[in-house]
Design an enzyme around this catalytic site. Structure first.
Site, PDB file in Angstrom:
ATOM      1  N   ASP A 195      15.229   9.174   5.346  1.00 38.61           N
ATOM      2  CA  ASP A 195      15.144  10.633   5.344  1.00 38.61           C
ATOM      3  C   ASP A 195      14.928  11.125   6.783  1.00 38.61           C
ATOM      4  O   ASP A 195      14.958  10.325   7.738  1.00 38.61           O
ATOM      5  CB  ASP A 195      14.057  11.130   4.373  1.00 38.61           C
ATOM      6  CG  ASP A 195      12.644  10.918   4.891  1.00 38.61           C
ATOM      7  OD1 ASP A 195      12.459  10.252   5.948  1.00 38.61           O
ATOM      8  OD2 ASP A 195      11.701  11.435   4.258  1.00 38.61           O
ATOM      9  N   HIS A 196      14.693  12.432   6.945  1.00 37.75           N
ATOM     10  CA  HIS A 196      14.528  12.981   8.296  1.00 37.75           C
ATOM     11  C   HIS A 196      13.343  12.339   9.030  1.00 37.75           C
ATOM     12  O   HIS A 196      13.361  12.216  10.243  1.00 37.75           O
ATOM     13  CB  HIS A 196      14.350  14.505   8.226  1.00 37.75           C
ATOM     14  CG  HIS A 196      13.140  14.938   7.466  1.00 37.75           C
ATOM     15  ND1 HIS A 196      13.095  14.909   6.071  1.00 37.75           N
ATOM     16  CD2 HIS A 196      11.932  15.384   7.873  1.00 37.75           C
ATOM     17  CE1 HIS A 196      11.901  15.333   5.674  1.00 37.75           C
ATOM     18  NE2 HIS A 196      11.175  15.622   6.747  1.00 37.75           N
ATOM     19  N   CYS A 205      11.156   6.138   5.829  1.00 31.29           N
ATOM     20  CA  CYS A 205      10.743   7.540   5.822  1.00 31.29           C
ATOM     21  C   CYS A 205       9.604   7.670   6.828  1.00 31.29           C
ATOM     22  O   CYS A 205       9.407   6.779   7.661  1.00 31.29           O
ATOM     23  CB  CYS A 205      10.389   8.033   4.426  1.00 31.29           C
ATOM     24  SG  CYS A 205       8.932   7.343   3.656  1.00 31.29           S
ATOM     25  N   GLY A 228       6.772   5.560   5.014  1.00 29.44           N
ATOM     26  CA  GLY A 228       7.289   4.465   4.181  1.00 29.44           C
ATOM     27  C   GLY A 228       6.740   4.519   2.765  1.00 29.44           C
ATOM     28  O   GLY A 228       7.260   3.862   1.865  1.00 29.44           O
ATOM     29  N   VAL A 229       5.692   5.318   2.564  1.00 30.39           N
ATOM     30  CA  VAL A 229       5.011   5.344   1.256  1.00 30.39           C
ATOM     31  C   VAL A 229       5.890   5.985   0.182  1.00 30.39           C
ATOM     32  O   VAL A 229       6.096   5.415  -0.898  1.00 30.39           O
ATOM     33  CB  VAL A 229       3.659   6.080   1.357  1.00 30.39           C
ATOM     34  CG1 VAL A 229       3.039   6.244  -0.021  1.00 30.39           C
ATOM     35  CG2 VAL A 229       2.711   5.341   2.289  1.00 30.39           C
ATOM     36  N   GLY A 230       6.386   7.175   0.468  1.00 38.87           N
ATOM     37  CA  GLY A 230       7.191   7.867  -0.536  1.00 38.87           C
ATOM     38  C   GLY A 230       8.423   7.065  -0.917  1.00 38.87           C
ATOM     39  O   GLY A 230       8.770   6.966  -2.108  1.00 38.87           O
ATOM     40  N   HIS A 242       7.220 -14.862  -1.506  1.00 40.04           N
ATOM     41  CA  HIS A 242       6.362 -14.918  -2.692  1.00 40.04           C
ATOM     42  C   HIS A 242       6.789 -13.910  -3.765  1.00 40.04           C
ATOM     43  O   HIS A 242       6.732 -14.211  -4.948  1.00 40.04           O
ATOM     44  CB  HIS A 242       4.903 -14.607  -2.316  1.00 40.04           C
ATOM     45  CG  HIS A 242       4.239 -15.682  -1.520  1.00 40.04           C
ATOM     46  ND1 HIS A 242       2.867 -15.781  -1.392  1.00 40.04           N
ATOM     47  CD2 HIS A 242       4.748 -16.717  -0.785  1.00 40.04           C
ATOM     48  CE1 HIS A 242       2.554 -16.815  -0.621  1.00 40.04           C
ATOM     49  NE2 HIS A 242       3.688 -17.398  -0.234  1.00 40.04           N
ATOM     50  N   ARG A 268       4.551 -20.764  -9.412  1.00 39.08           N
ATOM     51  CA  ARG A 268       3.495 -19.752  -9.503  1.00 39.08           C
ATOM     52  C   ARG A 268       4.010 -18.354  -9.155  1.00 39.08           C
ATOM     53  O   ARG A 268       3.567 -17.362  -9.728  1.00 39.08           O
ATOM     54  CB  ARG A 268       2.288 -20.132  -8.640  1.00 39.08           C
ATOM     55  CG  ARG A 268       2.511 -20.072  -7.144  1.00 39.08           C
ATOM     56  CD  ARG A 268       1.277 -20.605  -6.410  1.00 39.08           C
ATOM     57  NE  ARG A 268       1.218 -20.246  -5.008  1.00 39.08           N
ATOM     58  CZ  ARG A 268       1.880 -20.883  -4.053  1.00 39.08           C
ATOM     59  NH1 ARG A 268       2.672 -21.905  -4.350  1.00 39.08           N
ATOM     60  NH2 ARG A 268       1.762 -20.505  -2.790  1.00 39.08           N
ATOM     61  N   ARG A 315       4.377 -15.025 -11.784  1.00 41.59           N
ATOM     62  CA  ARG A 315       3.878 -13.672 -11.482  1.00 41.59           C
ATOM     63  C   ARG A 315       4.997 -12.635 -11.577  1.00 41.59           C
ATOM     64  O   ARG A 315       4.779 -11.513 -12.055  1.00 41.59           O
ATOM     65  CB  ARG A 315       3.232 -13.682 -10.081  1.00 41.59           C
ATOM     66  CG  ARG A 315       1.967 -14.526 -10.068  1.00 41.59           C
ATOM     67  CD  ARG A 315       1.558 -14.994  -8.691  1.00 41.59           C
ATOM     68  NE  ARG A 315       0.498 -15.992  -8.789  1.00 41.59           N
ATOM     69  CZ  ARG A 315       0.158 -16.825  -7.807  1.00 41.59           C
ATOM     70  NH1 ARG A 315       0.790 -16.797  -6.653  1.00 41.59           N
ATOM     71  NH2 ARG A 315      -0.812 -17.712  -7.990  1.00 41.59           N
TER      72      ARG A 315
HETATM   73  C1  RB5 Z   1       8.567  13.790   5.330  1.00 40.60           C
HETATM   74  O1  RB5 Z   1       7.869  14.764   6.032  1.00 40.60           O
HETATM   75  C2  RB5 Z   1       7.626  12.714   4.835  1.00 40.60           C
HETATM   76  O2  RB5 Z   1       6.785  13.236   3.843  1.00 40.60           O
HETATM   77  C3  RB5 Z   1       8.397  11.527   4.308  1.00 40.60           C
HETATM   78  O3  RB5 Z   1       9.267  11.064   5.293  1.00 40.60           O
HETATM   79  C4  RB5 Z   1       7.582  10.307   3.919  1.00 40.60           C
HETATM   80  O4  RB5 Z   1       6.685   9.962   4.911  1.00 40.60           O
HETATM   81  C5  RB5 Z   1       6.916  10.342   2.610  1.00 40.60           C
HETATM   82  O5  RB5 Z   1       6.200   9.407   2.230  1.00 40.60           O
END
Ligand code: RB5
Length: 151
Positions: free
Chosen positions: A8-9, A66, A69-71, A99, A134, A138
């Site tokens: 994404d941006h 992103c 990286g979480v989203g 793993h 193993r 999992r």
């Molecule tokens: C965008 O602003 C941001 O929320 C997205 O790139 C990402 O970090 C979400 O987890």
């Protein structure tokens, strides 16, 4: 390898650098963009594109970038059969394959610097699932959770 990449941006322009690196190393890249970091867009859209490319076999693995990286990881892990690993270090980069048989790597472009990100990518791409009993056990438990949740 055939590798699908989307960002994404918030992940731009690290995606361009990762693509350059992987193409230089001889990998076949499916590039889902973005190529314009000035336009706000939505990471789930890229997670679906990359995840579906892996699900269909068009790509062997995927990379999503992103801001954090979480989203991207949350979204990608909603797709059946996708095991997306958010990595900020090289150990997780290879262990997530060896793993956990992860098939998508997620990176946070606002969190890791370019050189570390490239090292993580190299570690993830070079690693293979160990196939040890193993780890299979999992993964089967994870697949059972996924199956139960889908109904
Ligand atoms: C965008 O602003 C941001 O929320 C997205 O790139 C990402 O970090 C979400 O987890």
């Amino acid at each position: 390898m055939r590798i699908a990449i989307g960002a994404d941006h918030g992940g731009y322009p690290l995606n361009e650098r990762v693509i350059e690196e992987l193409r230089g190393a001889g990998h076949e890249i499916t590039d889902f963009g973005t190529h314009d970091g000035s336009q706000p867009d939505d990471y789930p859209d890229y997670a679906v594109k990359v995840g579906q490319a892996v699900q269909s076999g068009e790509a062997e693995i995927g990379i999503l970038i992103c801001g954090s990286g979480v989203g991207a990881a949350v979204a990608a892990n909603k797709l059946h059969g996708i095991r997306a690993a958010l990595c900020g270090d090289t150990y997780s980069g290879h262990q997530s394959r060896e793993h956990d048989d992860c098939n998508v790597l997620c990176l946070g472009a606002r969190v890791v610097g370019e050189e570390l990100a490239l090292d993580i990518v190299r570690a993830f791409v070079a690693a293979r699932f160990s196939g040890e009993e193993r780890h299979r056990r999992r993964l089967e438990k994870i697949a059972a959770i996924e199956k139960k949740e889908r109904g």
